[in-house]
Design a protein around this motif. Structure first.
Motif, PDB file in Angstrom:
ATOM      1  N   CYS A 447      -4.839  -8.777  -7.251  1.00  0.00           N
ATOM      2  CA  CYS A 447      -5.409  -7.424  -7.283  1.00  0.00           C
ATOM      3  C   CYS A 447      -6.354  -7.258  -8.473  1.00  0.00           C
ATOM      4  CB  CYS A 447      -4.292  -6.387  -7.366  1.00  0.00           C
ATOM      5  SG  CYS A 447      -3.220  -6.317  -5.908  1.00  0.00           S
ATOM      6  N   LEU A 450     -10.033  -8.388  -8.222  1.00  0.00           N
ATOM      7  CA  LEU A 450     -11.011  -7.467  -7.639  1.00  0.00           C
ATOM      8  C   LEU A 450     -11.581  -6.538  -8.707  1.00  0.00           C
ATOM      9  CD1 LEU A 450     -12.218  -6.818  -4.844  1.00  0.00           C
ATOM     10  CD2 LEU A 450     -10.507  -5.009  -4.641  1.00  0.00           C
ATOM     11  N   GLY A 690       1.334  -4.780  -5.570  1.00  0.00           N
ATOM     12  CA  GLY A 690       0.148  -5.027  -4.758  1.00  0.00           C
ATOM     13  C   GLY A 690       0.360  -6.015  -3.635  1.00  0.00           C
ATOM     14  N   THR A 693      -1.229  -6.010   0.271  1.00  0.00           N
ATOM     15  CA  THR A 693      -2.185  -4.909   0.329  1.00  0.00           C
ATOM     16  C   THR A 693      -3.590  -5.449   0.573  1.00  0.00           C
ATOM     17  OG1 THR A 693      -2.575  -4.958  -2.058  1.00  0.00           O
ATOM     18  CG2 THR A 693      -0.794  -3.533  -1.255  1.00  0.00           C
ATOM     19  N   ILE A 695      -6.144  -4.711  -1.195  1.00  0.00           N
ATOM     20  CA  ILE A 695      -6.713  -5.058  -2.502  1.00  0.00           C
ATOM     21  C   ILE A 695      -6.357  -6.489  -2.873  1.00  0.00           C
ATOM     22  CG2 ILE A 695      -6.651  -4.537  -4.966  1.00  0.00           C
ATOM     23  CD1 ILE A 695      -6.262  -1.618  -4.253  1.00  0.00           C
ATOM     24  N   GLU A 696      -5.087  -6.870  -2.619  1.00  0.00           N
ATOM     25  CA  GLU A 696      -4.677  -8.247  -2.918  1.00  0.00           C
ATOM     26  C   GLU A 696      -5.476  -9.237  -2.085  1.00  0.00           C
ATOM     27  OE1 GLU A 696      -0.825 -11.244  -2.558  1.00  0.00           O
ATOM     28  OE2 GLU A 696      -0.953  -9.396  -1.369  1.00  0.00           O
TER      29      GLU A 696
END
Length: 761
Positions: A447, A450, A690, A693, A695-696
């Motif tokens: 995460c 990002l 995270g 997800t 995002i991950e």
């Protein structure tokens, strides 16, 4: 063991006599050519000849008296030899370029002007030998022969040829429609070095057709007749004196002075057993005759090339007599040299990792190297001979590696092969427990990737105002974070596992670094072609910028790519330390090296990227990541999460304090140097945050693509909308991050669906 070492030394001496005697003559006549490149004075160009020979004999294995290497003509050995010949041909073409085909005395390197035919002769010999050996050993070898063999040479041919033609057009070449079609199809050769691919294509087709006959003896004779006719016809055609757009098939002595080695290779394979019995019995006689014949006919050939030659022709006079006289001396020279070379391989086995590597990419290397010889000399105008040769080698090998990977996929498709769907056992000696530990994801780190990727984009396109400057300061943690995390995931307690991971990642980084740099070169050329960019590429790619690229990973066309090259260097250096078994000792010096970097950044003079080098920045950060991995359990067991959080917040606050005190956002911040490791430890402490997800997934799959491509988006806004030249608006920064992120997510999503489909089928 002593006998083997003595044999290696003796055969190395023989090789030295065979290849270096003419060099000594050149050196005695006028000495070494000396160059100056950024402080590197008086470097003899002969060093490239020494390195070429060293690549060949390094790791060579000698045989005992009255014994011979039984695998001297195995596929692995001959492929390695072809790799050696590919880099030899490159040096031959570069020697011709810098000496204007021998008209300018460049010292010892001039020896290579007339040695290309020897290297090409080995290529032809290995091709003929390999074809006939496979025909005799493999049932139904000719079934599907043309599809498999021709795709193996035509795919690299058309890939390299297309790149060559398009590059010429981007540099300003103009072609009529008919000319362009002829050049792209290969009927005319803008890259005249591709003649070999055309000729071997012809030989493959004829070999397949003739040896389909049931009478192999008749096929063998007809093959010899065809080679003789091919040589004679090419000689009669002469040179294409009026051609202006590209090389014409079969016109030029290079088409016929070495092709007979293809038939010699077939002959050797056909009579292998009887010939080898005779050679083993009278090896000394064969070797002495080979050395003597090589020397005598080399001298005769040099005399004929200087007094007669292949170019004694003009309108109305074909010069057949001079050509035949020269050929009559050169053909025996090539034969004696090639035979002698392979006699030596029977006693001194040439084989090492460098030759294996070069052997894999030899075809692509041969095809693409002239792209850099022509453009570095004529378009970029690199006049320094040492830098020119070094750059051609570095750039050609980099491009060849990329083309090899691309060509294999296309060849597999056209030849009907299937790529391996599963992942084979790594073979790195790691246990199941270690593999499971390696596969365990640190979800919060993914995460955080990002977030750090956005900060990288922001650094290159920052917002205005104090808030933007403060965010810029926090952005200084982004690249160190990525390097530290790389060290964390690469490290292993067992040296063999650690070494295997370093090798794997170094290979991947090399591909990424080379591909990204070439991508931006071509984007730059396209921008210049469209008029978006007014500065020519020759103004950016200079001897100075090339040396900065090799030493400091400072790309001439895309500054942000320094990270990839520097991390590649760090992986290689770390691998060396692991092999020397001193990696754990050197890791203790990581804080000291980073301290030197900070000291030089504050007090040094000159360009900042010189301090931001692999030894003072990338390698120490990487080693710090290794240390975190090594002592992770101890640290997390002794430090409470709440304490870690508080300390992290304190150092984040210190970044703000340091910003207010310094009022300089360009220099490194001491607080950031500590904050990087604290962020990594927080991610490890809360590793499950995270998990599963979006995002991950984006952080693990797409951030590298964002890092490489985002600058091209900024380029677009920079050159199309000149109002943004002083400061990017916030929405431009967001788009520069979002566009490549979405593109990467789409590509990864399609790849994932395809993989799932393949597995289910």
């Amino acid at each position: 063991m002593k006998c083997n070492r003595l044999a290696v030394k003796l055969m190395g001496l023989v090789l030295g006599i065979l290849f270096l005697c003419p060099m000594i003559c050149y050196a005695a006549a006028d000495g070494y050519t000396k160059v100056t490149v950024r402080g590197m004075d008086d470097i003899p160009l002969g060093i490239f000849l020494v390195l070429l020979l060293a690549v060949l004999i390094w790791g060579g294995k000698g045989s005992k008296k009255q014994e011979f290497h039984e695998d001297a003509f195995s596929l692995r050995i001959t492929k390695g030899i072809q790799g050696f010949c590919a880099v030899g041909i490159m040096l031959h073409h570069m020697a011709q370029t810098i000496s204007n085909y021998g008209n300018i005395d460049k010292g010892i390197i001039n020896y290579m002007n007339d040695m290309g035919v020897f290297f090409v002769g080995i290529f032809f010999f290995c091709s003929g030998y390999g074809l006939y050996t496979s025909l005799m050993c493999k049932p139904d070898y000719l079934k599907g022969f043309l599809r498999k063999r021709l795709s193996a040479i035509l795919v690299p041919f058309y890939t390299g040829n297309t790149i060559f033609v398009l590059t010429a057009m981007l540099f300003g070449a103009r072609f009529k429609t008919g000319e362009l079609v002829s050049l792209l199809t290969g009927w005319m050769l803008l890259n005249t070095q591709l003649w070999y691919i055309v000729e071997i294509f012809i030989l493959y087709v004829v070999f397949c057709l003739l040896f389909r006959l049931k009478r192999k003896g008749l096929s063998y004779i007809l093959m010899g007749v065809f080679v003789a006719v091919l040589m004679g016809g090419s000689l009669l055609l002469g040179h294409d004196l009026n051609n202006v757009s590209g090389g014409t098939w079969l016109r030029g002595e290079w088409w016929y002075n070495g092709v007979f080695l293809f038939f010699i290779g077939i002959t050797f394979a056909r009579y292998y057993q009887s010939l080898m019995r005779n050679i083993r019995k009278y090896y000394s006689v064969w070797l002495l005759l080979g050395l003597a014949g090589s020397g005598v006919f080399y001298s005769l050939t040099e005399h004929m090339l200087q007094t007669k030659g292949y170019w004694m022709e003009w309108e109305g006079y074909p010069g057949y007599l001079e050509k035949v006289q020269t050929l009559a001396c050169q053909v025996p020279m090539i034969l004696f040299m090639v035979v002698t070379f392979f006699l030596i391989t029977m006693k001194l086995q040439f084989g090492n990792r460098i030759l294996d590597f070069l052997g894999k990419i030899s075809l692509e290397l041969y095809i693409i190297h002239n792209l850099f010889i022509i453009n570095l000399r004529n378009q970029i105008q690199i006049k320094n001979d040492f830098m020119f040769i070094l750059s051609v080698y570095v750039l050609s090998i980099s491009m060849a590696v990329l083309l090899y990977a691309f060509d294999r996929k296309l060849i597999s498709f056209f030849s009907g092969g299937k790529s391996s769907g599963g992942k084979p056992d790594r073979g790195d000696g790691s246990s199941q427990t270690e593999k499971s530990a390696e596969n365990k994801r640190e979800h919060l780190i993914d995460c955080m990737r990002l977030v750090m990727a956005f900060l990288v984009v922001f650094i290159h396109a920052p917002f205005g105002g104090k808030a933007g400057e403060l965010l810029f300061c926090f952005g200084k943690a982004a690249v160190p974070f990525f390097i530290v995390v790389s060290g964390y995931f690469c490290y292993a307690d067992r040296p063999e596992v650690f070494g295997a991971r370093l090798k794997k990642q170094a290979g991947r980084l090399f591909m990424l670094c080379a591909g990204a740099n070439f991508l931006y070169v071509y984007l730059y050329l396209i921008g210049s072609r469209q008029g978006w960019i007014t500065v020519s590429l020759s103004k950016l790619v200079t001897e100075k910028s090339l040396s900065d690229l090799y030493l400091y990973n400072q790309s001439p066309v895309a500054d942000h790519l320094w990270f990839l090259g520097s991390l590649f260097y760090a992986l290689v250096l770390m691998l060396v330390l692991v092999k020397l078994k001193i990696d754990k000792i050197i890791m203790a010096l990581a804080p000291i090296l980073l301290g030197i970097y900070l000291f030089l950044s504050y007090t040094g003079s000159g360009e900042a990227f010189r301090y931001r080098n692999v030894l003072l920045v990338t390698l120490p950060y990487f080693m710090m990541g290794c240390l975190i991995r090594k002592y992770k359990d101890v640290i997390l067991a002794r430090v409470r999460p709440a304490v870690l959080n508080v300390v992290t917040l304190i150092f984040a606050a210190l970044v703000i304090v340091e910003f207010l005190l310094r009022q300089n956002i360009r220099v490194p911040y001491l607080s950031i140097e500590v904050l990087v490791y604290l962020i990594v430890m927080v991610c490890l402490c809360y590793s499950q945050v995270g998990k599963n997800t979006v995002i991950e997934w984006l952080g693990s799959k797409c951030t590298l693509f964002v890092y490489i491509v985002h600058m091209s988006v900024l380029w677009t806004f920079w050159y199309l909308f000149t109002d943004f030249c002083r400061r990017y608006p916030a929405w431009v920064t967001v788009l520069a991050f979002s566009i490549p992120l979405v593109a990467a997510a789409a590509m990864k999503g399609m790849k994932t669906k395809k993989s799932i489909k393949v597995r289910t089928e």
